[in-house]
Design a protein around this motif. Structure first.
Motif, PDB file in Angstrom:
ATOM      1  N   HIS A  55      15.374   4.424   4.074  1.00  0.00           N
ATOM      2  CA  HIS A  55      15.292   3.383   5.099  1.00  0.00           C
ATOM      3  C   HIS A  55      13.871   3.024   5.483  1.00  0.00           C
ATOM      4  N   GLY A  56      12.915   3.850   5.188  1.00  0.00           N
ATOM      5  CA  GLY A  56      11.535   3.563   5.550  1.00  0.00           C
ATOM      6  C   GLY A  56      11.235   3.960   6.975  1.00  0.00           C
ATOM      7  N   TRP A  57       9.959   4.001   7.279  1.00  0.00           N
ATOM      8  CA  TRP A  57       9.514   4.414   8.615  1.00  0.00           C
ATOM      9  C   TRP A  57       9.694   3.294   9.620  1.00  0.00           C
ATOM     10  N   GLY A  58       9.392   2.060   9.200  1.00  0.00           N
ATOM     11  CA  GLY A  58       9.476   0.923  10.112  1.00  0.00           C
ATOM     12  C   GLY A  58      10.320  -0.180   9.516  1.00  0.00           C
ATOM     13  N   TYR A  59       9.844  -1.410   9.662  1.00  0.00           N
ATOM     14  CA  TYR A  59      10.587  -2.559   9.147  1.00  0.00           C
ATOM     15  C   TYR A  59      10.724  -2.477   7.643  1.00  0.00           C
ATOM     16  N   LYS A  60       9.610  -2.312   6.955  1.00  0.00           N
ATOM     17  CA  LYS A  60       9.617  -2.100   5.513  1.00  0.00           C
ATOM     18  C   LYS A  60       8.637  -0.989   5.217  1.00  0.00           C
ATOM     19  N   ASP A  61       8.953  -0.185   4.246  1.00  0.00           N
ATOM     20  CA  ASP A  61       8.002   0.877   3.928  1.00  0.00           C
ATOM     21  C   ASP A  61       6.809   0.284   3.184  1.00  0.00           C
ATOM     22  N   ASN A  62       5.770   1.071   3.043  1.00  0.00           N
ATOM     23  CA  ASN A  62       4.505   0.576   2.492  1.00  0.00           C
ATOM     24  C   ASN A  62       4.658   0.079   1.065  1.00  0.00           C
ATOM     25  N   ARG A  63       5.470   0.750   0.280  1.00  0.00           N
ATOM     26  CA  ARG A  63       5.609   0.342  -1.114  1.00  0.00           C
ATOM     27  C   ARG A  63       6.214  -1.041  -1.221  1.00  0.00           C
ATOM     28  N   GLU A  64       7.227  -1.340  -0.419  1.00  0.00           N
ATOM     29  CA  GLU A  64       7.859  -2.646  -0.501  1.00  0.00           C
ATOM     30  C   GLU A  64       6.910  -3.744  -0.036  1.00  0.00           C
ATOM     31  N   ARG A  65       6.145  -3.475   1.035  1.00  0.00           N
ATOM     32  CA  ARG A  65       5.178  -4.475   1.486  1.00  0.00           C
ATOM     33  C   ARG A  65       4.119  -4.705   0.426  1.00  0.00           C
ATOM     34  N   TRP A  66       3.673  -3.635  -0.237  1.00  0.00           N
ATOM     35  CA  TRP A  66       2.663  -3.764  -1.274  1.00  0.00           C
ATOM     36  C   TRP A  66       3.199  -4.562  -2.462  1.00  0.00           C
ATOM     37  N   VAL A  67       4.451  -4.324  -2.835  1.00  0.00           N
ATOM     38  CA  VAL A  67       5.054  -5.059  -3.946  1.00  0.00           C
ATOM     39  C   VAL A  67       5.215  -6.531  -3.579  1.00  0.00           C
ATOM     40  N   ASP A  68       5.629  -6.820  -2.341  1.00  0.00           N
ATOM     41  CA  ASP A  68       5.750  -8.219  -1.917  1.00  0.00           C
ATOM     42  C   ASP A  68       4.405  -8.920  -1.948  1.00  0.00           C
ATOM     43  N   GLU A  69       3.372  -8.242  -1.482  1.00  0.00           N
ATOM     44  CA  GLU A  69       2.036  -8.845  -1.499  1.00  0.00           C
ATOM     45  C   GLU A  69       1.564  -9.080  -2.923  1.00  0.00           C
ATOM     46  N   LEU A  70       1.840  -8.140  -3.819  1.00  0.00           N
ATOM     47  CA  LEU A  70       1.453  -8.297  -5.220  1.00  0.00           C
ATOM     48  C   LEU A  70       2.226  -9.437  -5.872  1.00  0.00           C
ATOM     49  N   ASP A  71       3.516  -9.579  -5.573  1.00  0.00           N
ATOM     50  CA  ASP A  71       4.297 -10.694  -6.113  1.00  0.00           C
ATOM     51  C   ASP A  71       3.753 -12.037  -5.639  1.00  0.00           C
ATOM     52  N   ARG A  72       3.391 -12.137  -4.364  1.00  0.00           N
ATOM     53  CA  ARG A  72       2.803 -13.390  -3.857  1.00  0.00           C
ATOM     54  C   ARG A  72       1.496 -13.710  -4.566  1.00  0.00           C
ATOM     55  N   HIS A  73       0.681 -12.687  -4.811  1.00  0.00           N
ATOM     56  CA  HIS A  73      -0.594 -12.899  -5.514  1.00  0.00           C
ATOM     57  C   HIS A  73      -0.344 -13.374  -6.936  1.00  0.00           C
ATOM     58  N   PHE A  74       0.611 -12.752  -7.648  1.00  0.00           N
ATOM     59  CA  PHE A  74       0.895 -13.154  -9.023  1.00  0.00           C
ATOM     60  C   PHE A  74       1.423 -14.588  -9.081  1.00  0.00           C
TER      61      PHE A  74
END
Length: 89
Positions: A55-74
C-alpha cells in the motif's frame, strides 16, 4: 580462536547442565517466553512491512512516483517511441 571455543563450550555446558538433576524450570520458561516474544515481533514486523510494500507509506510510494516522473520525461522527449514513418522497415 581458543577463547571463542572456550566461551562456546561454557555456554554449551550451561545449557546442557539444565538437563537431568540440575533442571531449572524457570530457565526454560524464560527462554521460551523470550524466543516466543522475538518470533511474534518478527511476525508483526513482517506483516507491517508487507502492508507498507503493497500500500505504500503515503499516497504513492517513492518507486511509483519515480516511474511516473520517468514516463512523463520519456513522453516529453520522445524517448523509446517507435517511429512510424516507414524509414526503418
Amino acid at each position: 580462536m581458543v577463547p571463542i571455543l572456550g566461551t562456546f563450550m561454557s555456554i554449551l555446558s550451561t545449557l546442557a547442565g539444565q538437563l537431568g538433576p540440575n533442571y531449572d524450570p524457570l530457565f526454560y520458561d524464560v527462554m521460551i517466553y523470550i524466543f516466543g516474544t522475538i518470533m511474534f515481533t518478527v511476525f508483526l514486523l513482517a506483516i507491517i512491512s508487507f502492508w507498507l510494500r503493497v500500500h505504500g507509506w503515503g499516497y504513492k510510494d517513492n518507486r511509483e512516483r519515480w516511474v511516473d516522473e520517468l514516463d512523463r520525461h520519456f513522453e516529453r522527449e520522445g524517448i523509446g517511441l517507435i517511429p512510424d514513418n516507414g524509414k526503418y522497415w
